[in-house]
Design a protein around this motif. Structure first.
Motif, PDB file in Angstrom:
ATOM      1  N   THR A  71      89.588  45.939  65.844  1.00  0.00           N
ATOM      2  CA  THR A  71      89.138  45.611  64.491  1.00  0.00           C
ATOM      3  C   THR A  71      90.047  46.252  63.454  1.00  0.00           C
ATOM      4  O   THR A  71      90.329  45.670  62.428  1.00  0.00           O
ATOM      5  CB  THR A  71      87.689  46.068  64.256  1.00  0.00           C
ATOM      6  OG1 THR A  71      87.579  47.414  64.683  1.00  0.00           O
ATOM      7  CG2 THR A  71      86.710  45.212  65.006  1.00  0.00           C
ATOM      8  N   LEU A  72      90.546  47.467  63.780  1.00  0.00           N
ATOM      9  CA  LEU A  72      91.469  48.126  62.866  1.00  0.00           C
ATOM     10  C   LEU A  72      92.735  47.295  62.708  1.00  0.00           C
ATOM     11  O   LEU A  72      93.238  47.098  61.609  1.00  0.00           O
ATOM     12  CB  LEU A  72      91.837  49.521  63.391  1.00  0.00           C
ATOM     13  CG  LEU A  72      90.866  50.645  63.038  1.00  0.00           C
ATOM     14  CD1 LEU A  72      91.371  51.951  63.600  1.00  0.00           C
ATOM     15  CD2 LEU A  72      90.710  50.742  61.530  1.00  0.00           C
ATOM     16  N   ARG A 117      95.559  41.817  58.029  1.00  0.00           N
ATOM     17  CA  ARG A 117      95.010  41.044  56.909  1.00  0.00           C
ATOM     18  C   ARG A 117      95.430  41.611  55.575  1.00  0.00           C
ATOM     19  O   ARG A 117      95.533  40.895  54.603  1.00  0.00           O
ATOM     20  CB  ARG A 117      93.487  41.003  56.993  1.00  0.00           C
ATOM     21  CG  ARG A 117      92.990  40.137  58.118  1.00  0.00           C
ATOM     22  CD  ARG A 117      93.261  38.691  57.812  1.00  0.00           C
ATOM     23  NE  ARG A 117      92.977  37.886  58.994  1.00  0.00           N
ATOM     24  CZ  ARG A 117      93.270  36.608  59.075  1.00  0.00           C
ATOM     25  NH1 ARG A 117      93.850  36.014  58.073  1.00  0.00           N
ATOM     26  NH2 ARG A 117      92.984  35.934  60.165  1.00  0.00           N
ATOM     27  N   LYS A 118      95.636  42.920  55.561  1.00  0.00           N
ATOM     28  CA  LYS A 118      96.044  43.522  54.303  1.00  0.00           C
ATOM     29  C   LYS A 118      97.529  43.299  54.144  1.00  0.00           C
ATOM     30  O   LYS A 118      98.047  42.940  53.166  1.00  0.00           O
ATOM     31  CB  LYS A 118      95.729  45.016  54.299  1.00  0.00           C
ATOM     32  CG  LYS A 118      94.320  45.260  53.790  1.00  0.00           C
ATOM     33  CD  LYS A 118      93.945  46.717  53.904  1.00  0.00           C
ATOM     34  CE  LYS A 118      92.472  46.912  53.561  1.00  0.00           C
ATOM     35  NZ  LYS A 118      92.015  48.229  53.960  1.00  0.00           N
ATOM     36  N   VAL A 120      93.064  44.176  63.038  1.00  0.00           N
ATOM     37  CA  VAL A 120      92.772  43.001  62.218  1.00  0.00           C
ATOM     38  C   VAL A 120      92.872  43.357  60.747  1.00  0.00           C
ATOM     39  O   VAL A 120      93.507  42.679  59.956  1.00  0.00           O
ATOM     40  CB  VAL A 120      91.368  42.445  62.549  1.00  0.00           C
ATOM     41  CG1 VAL A 120      90.968  41.394  61.529  1.00  0.00           C
ATOM     42  CG2 VAL A 120      91.364  41.849  63.951  1.00  0.00           C
ATOM     43  N   THR A 121      92.241  44.506  60.389  1.00  0.00           N
ATOM     44  CA  THR A 121      92.267  44.913  58.982  1.00  0.00           C
ATOM     45  C   THR A 121      93.697  45.074  58.497  1.00  0.00           C
ATOM     46  O   THR A 121      94.037  44.651  57.407  1.00  0.00           O
ATOM     47  CB  THR A 121      91.565  46.270  58.784  1.00  0.00           C
ATOM     48  OG1 THR A 121      90.761  46.526  59.904  1.00  0.00           O
ATOM     49  CG2 THR A 121      90.756  46.282  57.528  1.00  0.00           C
ATOM     50  N   PRO A 124      72.537  42.054  71.609  1.00  0.00           N
ATOM     51  CA  PRO A 124      73.885  42.634  71.598  1.00  0.00           C
ATOM     52  C   PRO A 124      73.974  43.915  70.765  1.00  0.00           C
ATOM     53  O   PRO A 124      74.743  44.811  71.109  1.00  0.00           O
ATOM     54  CB  PRO A 124      74.756  41.539  70.965  1.00  0.00           C
ATOM     55  CG  PRO A 124      73.935  40.334  70.872  1.00  0.00           C
ATOM     56  CD  PRO A 124      72.516  40.664  71.131  1.00  0.00           C
ATOM     57  N   LEU A 125      73.177  43.993  69.720  1.00  0.00           N
ATOM     58  CA  LEU A 125      73.276  45.168  68.855  1.00  0.00           C
ATOM     59  C   LEU A 125      72.628  46.400  69.472  1.00  0.00           C
ATOM     60  O   LEU A 125      73.038  47.516  69.206  1.00  0.00           O
ATOM     61  CB  LEU A 125      72.651  44.872  67.485  1.00  0.00           C
ATOM     62  CG  LEU A 125      73.474  43.925  66.609  1.00  0.00           C
ATOM     63  CD1 LEU A 125      72.706  43.530  65.368  1.00  0.00           C
ATOM     64  CD2 LEU A 125      74.796  44.573  66.229  1.00  0.00           C
TER      65      LEU A 125
END
Lengths: 277, 379
Positions: A269-270, A276-277, A272-273, A190-191
């Motif tokens: 992903t942003l 979460r903050k 999510v960040t 995957p990477l």
């Protein structure tokens, strides 16, 4: 910044922009012409002078059966050769970047040879080999010929992409109880997949595009470039432009799709960040 | 913690790369629940030893035993040990949860069991809130905790940590030292910990194996290794030490060692390292820790102070004896006394228990330079 410098800087920026525009024009003019002439209504057999706008060519893109057949041949060849070359090239790139072994340097040298040698030499010597072995020219020989240079291309580009890959990740996976196979498929693959995909797309284009090596090894098989070259002395139908534009659109769509996918992943992903903050 | 119930045992383990011997006859065992450190300068073979326990390297000869089973030829994924890598090696494309779940999922545990275990372990390392994040969105300390959780969730027989704190800055490193101890107590798993930092090893470990140039020099508790080193290398590498070469002037009961400048130091009979000479005329080295030396108006040996550095709670005094041998003393700040200043001539004294004798001279041991270097480095 003094007052005198400001207009000079603005001026400089204008000049740079102008030069950049000229550069872009140089790059894109031929493509624009190809697309534009797919809408031309040529008098006679040669689609080289603008006569008038029509959608007829796009209504009947497959009106020239030889051309359509040749395109299908090219797509088929490109599909199989890319598949084979991507698998082999990926394995070579992995082996080269991962292990130090005897003959490493020699393989590195042989790897760039197909990319640096003149195609005329490669094509003709491969043809000689096929003739001396009594191999009939056709699909198989063309696919083999394409795989030959595509393998190098995939291996070299992928090796550059995975330079600096952290192999302790595989160790970590095995440490956590994954078999070497599971470690590869869940972690390494995957990477490096984006790199593999990029290399495969480019080598697909190389295959579609190839004329010289194909010419020597095709026998009676006619690929898209061979067909266009052969027919160009007799006729240049606008369908060439239509099919070429389709290919172009196809590759642009693939690229745009890739970019959108990537940015969507980032946005996710942003997001999510942020939450979460 | 039980030293008599070994979880990991190295049985005369030898590792060679070509003609280079990386590990020479390592022979020790690590008890259940121990916090065990392998300590030594870079290139001493500590990481190779760790890799042999993890299964990434195979011993050239000798055996690695895990829970009593010979695992020397067992691949890493079939050994019940887990590693925390130096750079953590977190899977960048997976969330924290998936990283931690990787081990249990590899063992084909049910989804509900995986979820239960991962949630529990994230709680132990205090990352409950971060399970959906990617490793790149975490700080260094948080990544370290993920690496810990990912390894511990498998309930290994032993957890192997390869310089786990090296990538962190000083403040975080100190916090993580305490955190690691807490987690180890909480999960009760054996920790085997590789470090080049003797301070870290002394504060954290139950026992330490000191290694140098492929050899295990000594295995023991921090107190034991500090107070009773068995080789000049250990004496110089652990803490700072004045290592004074001399010759045994008289033996019987206590030893009297005559130093190069003619000064004599008495050493109690039980303060002699194993293997050190007891014969008159034998070459030995006297070890005196800087904090064991008092400076004053009484004593046997004079010292001329050349340097005096205030360090808050104490003063580091550097002086020279009559033969120009440098000596360092750490004296507490005492308002009733004048702080030693350069040029002062003072007498050295110490508790009779303090001097400790090791075999050989730093020169003849062939590692004088390393000793001097490490002494200077620790000062």
């Amino acid at each position: 910044m003094t007052a005198a410098q400001a207009p000079r800087q603005a001026m400089g920026r204008k000049i740079v922009n102008a030069i950049a525009s000229l550069g872009m024009l140089y790059l894109f003019a031929p493509i624009v012409v190809i697309v534009l002439f797919s809408f031309n209504q040529p008098k006679g057999k040669f689609n080289i002078v603008w006569q008038g706008f029509t959608l007829d060519n796009w209504r009947r893109p497959f009106a020239v059966p030889e051309l359509t057949d040749a395109l299908l041949v090219s797509l088929k060849v490109a599909f199989f050769s890319t598949l084979i070359a991507t698998i082999l090239g990926t394995m070579i790139a992995l082996a080269l970047s991962r292990y130090k072994f005897r003959g490493n340097g020699a393989i590195n040298l042989f790897l760039v040879l197909p990319l640096t040698s003149p195609e005329v030499v490669l094509g003709s010597s491969l043809a000689t080999l096929f003739i001396s072995r009594g191999v009939d020219f056709g699909y198989v020989t063309v696919v083999i010929a394409h795989v030959m240079f595509q393998v190098s291309f995939v291996a070299v580009t992928l090796r550059a992409r995975i330079r600096g890959f952290d192999w302790t990740l595989e160790q970590a996976a095995m440490d956590l109880g994954a078999s070497p196979q599971r470690a590869f498929w869940r972690i390494t693959f995957p990477l490096i997949l984006p790199g593999i995909t990029a290399a495969a797309l480019l080598s697909f284009a190389l295959s579609i595009d190839d004329f010289i090596i194909t010419f020597f090894n095709a026998g009676s098989l006619v690929t898209f470039p061979l067909q266009i070259f052969g027919a160009s002395r007799v006729a240049i139908p606008p369908q060439i432009n239509v099919l070429a534009t389709m290919l172009l659109l196809g590759s642009v769509l693939l690229m745009v799709g890739g970019v959108i996918l990537e940015s969507r992943k980032q946005r996710k992903t942003l997001a999510v960040t942020k939450t979460r903050k | 913690m039980d030293v008599n119930d070994p979880v990991v045992a190295l049985d005369h383990v030898h590792k060679k790369y070509g003609s280079f011997t990386a590990v020479h006859e390592a022979n020790f065992s690590i008890g259940r629940g121990e916090f065990f450190a392998m300590l030594g300068p870079s290139g001493c073979g500590k990481t190779t030893t760790l890799k042999m326990i993890a299964g990434f390297e195979q011993p050239t000869s000798g055996r690695v035993l895990l829970e009593g089973q010979d695992v020397s030829q067992v691949p890493p994924h079939k050994r019940n040990v887990n590693t925390v890598f130096q750079q953590y090696a977190l899977f960048p494309h997976m969330s924290v949860f998936d990283n931690v779940a990787f081990g249990p999922r590899s063992k084909k545990l049910s989804d509900s069991e995986v979820k239960k275990r991962v949630t529990e372990m994230l709680h132990v390392v205090r990352l409950d809130e971060f399970s959906e994040r990617k490793p790149a969105q975490l700080s260094g300390g948080q990544q370290q905790r993920v690496a810990l959780a990912r390894a511990l969730v498998n309930l290994p027989s032993a957890l192997l940590l390869d310089e786990p704190l090296a990538a962190l800055d000083l403040k975080l490193r100190e916090a993580m030292q305490i955190e690691l101890k807490r987690i180890q107590r909480e999960v009760g798993i054996t920790f085997v910990f590789v470090t080049h930092d003797q301070g870290e090893a002394l504060t954290m470990s139950d026992r330490i194996a000191v290694m140098s140039e492929g050899r295990v020099e000594q295995v023991g508790t921090p107190e034991n290794i500090y107070a009773r080193p068995e080789s000049l290398f250990v004496a110089g590498f652990i803490g700072s030490a004045n290592l004074l070469p001399g010759v045994i002037a008289s033996s019987g009961g206590e030893l009297v060692v005559e130093l190069q400048g003619g000064n004599k130091i008495a050493v109690l009979a039980n303060n002699v390292a194993p293997g050190a000479s007891h014969e008159t005329g034998g070459r030995v080295t006297v070890m005196l820790r800087p904090e064991q030396i008092s400076l004053g108006q009484q004593g046997d040996i004079t010292v001329r102070v050349t340097d005096s550095v205030f360090q808050g709670s104490s003063v580091r005094v550097v002086g020279r004896m009559n033969d120009n041998t440098e000596i360092t003393a750490l004296v507490s700040v005492d308002p009733s006394h004048k702080t030693p200043a350069p040029g002062d001539n003072l007498y050295m004294s110490w508790h009779p228990q303090a001097p400790y004798v090791l075999d050989g001279w730093p020169d003849t041991a062939g590692s004088n330079s390393t000793n001097v270097d490490s002494i200077e480095a620790t000062l």
